[in-house]
Design a protein around this motif. Structure first.
Motif, short mmCIF file in Angstrom:
data_model
loop_
_atom_site.label_atom_id
_atom_site.label_comp_id
_atom_site.label_asym_id
_atom_site.label_seq_id
_atom_site.Cartn_x
_atom_site.Cartn_y
_atom_site.Cartn_z
N SER A 95 0.77 -1.25 0.04
CA SER A 95 -0.10 -0.10 0.08
C SER A 95 0.92 1.21 -0.05
CB SER A 95 -1.01 0.04 1.09
OG SER A 95 -1.59 1.19 1.19
N GLY A 123 -3.69 6.43 -5.17
CA GLY A 123 -2.99 5.01 -4.50
C GLY A 123 -2.31 4.43 -5.80
N SER A 158 -3.46 -0.48 -2.61
CA SER A 158 -3.36 0.89 -2.02
C SER A 158 -4.93 1.24 -1.77
CB SER A 158 -2.78 1.70 -2.54
OG SER A 158 -1.46 1.36 -2.86
#
Length: 55
Positions: free
Chosen positions: A5, A16, A21
């Motif tokens: 992530s 992200g 993520s």
């Protein structure tokens, strides 16, 4: 190797890096929305008004 992530926020932009993520990105988006909603409702302190005096 599984996705790690990685989330970056810059002002209103939230991004992200990969599918790993998603959860962290969603949390950041919710936090950003809640922060903007608070500002719209007037919960954020406004700076004091400047006063000018001319001699």
């Amino acid at each position: 190797m599984p996705f790690v992530s990685y989330v970056v926020t810059d002002g209103n932009l939230v991004t992200g890096q990969n599918p790993g993520s998603a959860k962290a990105t969603a949390k950041k988006v919710v936090h950003a929305i809640e922060g903007n909603a608070s500002k719209e409702r007037g919960y954020v302190e406004t700076p004091p008004a400047h006063t000018c005096s001319f001699g």
